[in-house]
Design a protein around this motif. Structure first.
Motif, PDB file in Angstrom:
ATOM      1  N   PHE A 124       0.845  -1.190   0.000  1.00 11.67           N
ATOM      2  CA  PHE A 124       0.000   0.000   0.000  1.00 11.67           C
ATOM      3  C   PHE A 124       0.887   1.248   0.000  1.00 11.67           C
ATOM      4  CE2 PHE A 124      -3.389   2.803   1.012  1.00 11.67           C
ATOM      5  CZ  PHE A 124      -4.541   2.123   0.682  1.00 11.67           C
ATOM      6  N   PRO A 125       0.646   2.195  -0.900  1.00 10.95           N
ATOM      7  CA  PRO A 125       1.489   3.405  -0.940  1.00 10.95           C
ATOM      8  C   PRO A 125       1.358   4.203   0.348  1.00 10.95           C
ATOM      9  CG  PRO A 125      -0.448   3.655  -2.334  1.00 10.95           C
ATOM     10  CD  PRO A 125      -0.425   2.229  -1.885  1.00 10.95           C
ATOM     11  N   LYS A 126       2.498   4.534   0.924  1.00 10.48           N
ATOM     12  CA  LYS A 126       2.478   5.330   2.153  1.00 10.48           C
ATOM     13  C   LYS A 126       2.529   6.810   1.800  1.00 10.48           C
ATOM     14  CE  LYS A 126       2.475   1.820   4.937  1.00 10.48           C
ATOM     15  NZ  LYS A 126       1.297   1.539   5.770  1.00 10.48           N
ATOM     16  N   PRO A 127       1.816   7.606   2.532  1.00 10.80           N
ATOM     17  CA  PRO A 127       1.802   9.042   2.212  1.00 10.80           C
ATOM     18  C   PRO A 127       3.140   9.698   2.525  1.00 10.80           C
ATOM     19  CG  PRO A 127       0.606   8.613   4.223  1.00 10.80           C
ATOM     20  CD  PRO A 127       0.969   7.270   3.660  1.00 10.80           C
TER      21      PRO A 127
ATOM     22  N   TYR B 143      -0.837   0.732  10.093  1.00 13.83           N
ATOM     23  CA  TYR B 143      -1.834   0.227   9.148  1.00 13.83           C
ATOM     24  C   TYR B 143      -2.969   1.208   8.897  1.00 13.83           C
ATOM     25  CZ  TYR B 143       0.433  -4.173  10.401  1.00 13.83           C
ATOM     26  OH  TYR B 143       1.339  -5.155  10.635  1.00 13.83           O
ATOM     27  N   ARG B 145      -3.855   3.509   6.690  1.00  9.46           N
ATOM     28  CA  ARG B 145      -4.564   3.642   5.411  1.00  9.46           C
ATOM     29  C   ARG B 145      -5.277   2.347   5.031  1.00  9.46           C
ATOM     30  NH1 ARG B 145      -1.890   6.452   0.631  1.00  9.46           N
ATOM     31  NH2 ARG B 145      -4.084   6.860   0.235  1.00  9.46           N
ATOM     32  N   GLU B 146      -4.636   1.202   5.332  1.00  8.62           N
ATOM     33  CA  GLU B 146      -5.291  -0.066   5.043  1.00  8.62           C
ATOM     34  C   GLU B 146      -6.525  -0.243   5.925  1.00  8.62           C
ATOM     35  OE1 GLU B 146      -2.119   0.472   5.651  1.00  8.62           O
ATOM     36  OE2 GLU B 146      -0.789  -0.939   4.631  1.00  8.62           O
ATOM     37  N   ILE B 149      -9.716   1.073   4.653  1.00 11.44           N
ATOM     38  CA  ILE B 149     -10.475   0.189   3.755  1.00 11.44           C
ATOM     39  C   ILE B 149     -11.411  -0.691   4.567  1.00 11.44           C
ATOM     40  CG2 ILE B 149     -10.294  -1.742   2.135  1.00 11.44           C
ATOM     41  CD1 ILE B 149      -7.669  -0.584   1.164  1.00 11.44           C
TER      42      ILE B 149
END
Lengths: 127, 220
Positions: A124-127, B143, B145-146, B149
């Motif tokens: 997942f791309p990290k900001p 985690y 951002r994940e 979801i």
């Protein structure tokens, strides 16, 4: 008004039960009326299943935690289907419809995951 | 023919059916066909859940820990209880017991109302803890951002489920009115039976949502 029954119906505990022997197992006329005990037993099983699924979630079963949780959920759903939803006393056409839903869901999962699991997972791309 | 059920046009079945049994069979099959389409609708969300969980399992576990298992379990019990009272309402209809239909429909609505009330509390709690994607989502840890979801799926799945219950509550009001008017007898109770199928289906969806949303990664 509500107490007036069809003249052909025996207005007791088993309305119209004997009339439709050719339609045995259909809902409605000639429908099977389950006993109170059966409904409460199913309710008890569902409650026990809920307690078990919570308890077992705190036990480390490795990769088996989710399959076990799903197996309990499937068992609970089966009891709801069979008894609360009267599938136990329904005709084969009803089973066919329900089976179609499961087959469709199986195709959805199988075909999607045959793609997902054969891909490289990109972090997942990290900001 | 002498059966004077209001709204049933003086017959126990409509003219296009050979018998009341055939009419009930057609109604039941139509209801099951509708429920199959419901499986397809929820199925898409379960698929999305499964795909993202397979990709980000740790994030799901971390995000799930912000849900309260006790509240979820109690609400599961409440919903199963409402399924029991709904089954009792259908049984009362089969026996032609009008007062019992009304009583069990009211009990089902009360339990459904408790479930939705608890759900409102849970949603408010998520708002309070900044866990609503697109609105105020903020989570510390690796985690974040994940996990967003996971919460997007949490709100879609429980939201779709809750909206089914809200619609169900509306239909139950209609059933109550008709039951009070004496529509349902031992030989005609199709709407009660069909609604029962819907309500039990909604219960089954929750039976899967509860372990998948609340109970992941709890043993760590």
């Amino acid at each position: 008004m509500s107490s007036t029954h069809h003249p052909a119906d025996p207005s007791s505990e088993h309305p119209a039960h004997a009339e439709h022997t050719g339609h045995a197992g259909l809902v409605g006329h000639g429908a099977h009326i389950a006993s109170l005990g059966l409904y409460f037993t199913v309710f008890g099983i569902l409650m026990v299943g809920t307690v078990i699924t919570v308890a077992i979630a705190y036990v480390d079963l490795g990769v088996m935690n989710t399959p076990v949780a799903l197996a309990i959920a499937v068992t609970k759903a089966t009891f709801v289907l069979l008894y609360f939803m009267h599938l136990r006393w329904s005709d084969r056409m009803t089973s066919l419809f329900i089976g179609a839903a499961f087959v469709w869901f199986g195709i959805l999962m199988l075909f999607t995951f045959s793609d997902v699991v054969t891909r490289l997972v990109i972090p997942f791309p990290k900001p | 023919m002498a059966h004077a059920v209001p709204g049933a046009h003086g017959h126990d079945h409509a003219h296009q059916f050979e018998s009341a049994a055939q009419q009930q069979e057609a109604a039941a099959l139509g209801m099951w066909a509708f429920l199959v389409t419901e499986v397809m609708m929820f199925g898409g969300l379960f698929l999305a859940y499964a795909v993202y969980r397979s990709v980000y399992p740790e994030a799901y576990a971390a995000a799930s820990h912000h849900l309260n298992v006790t509240i979820g379990a109690v609400n599961t019990a409440v919903l199963i209880g409402s399924s029991l009272t709904m089954a009792m309402a259908v049984r009362s209809a089969q026996l032609g017991r009008r007062q019992a239909i009304i009583l069990f429909l009211i009990l089902t609505m009360v339990l459904g109302g408790v479930f939705l009330g608890v759900k409102v509390y849970e949603y408010w709690d998520k708002y309070d803890h900044h866990l609503i994607p697109g609105l105020n989502f903020h989570m510390d840890g690796p985690y974040a951002r994940e996990a967003e979801i996971y919460y997007a799926l949490y709100f879609c799945m429980t939201g779709l489920h809750a909206s089914h219950m809200i619609i169900g509550m509306g239909i139950m009001v209609w059933l109550l009115v008709k039951a009070r008017a004496g529509w349902f007898t031992a030989s005609y109770y199709t709407p009660v039976e069909m609604f029962g199928l819907y309500w039990h289906f909604v219960d089954i969806v929750w039976i899967f949502l509860f372990p998948l949303l609340y109970l992941i990664g709890r043993h760590h």
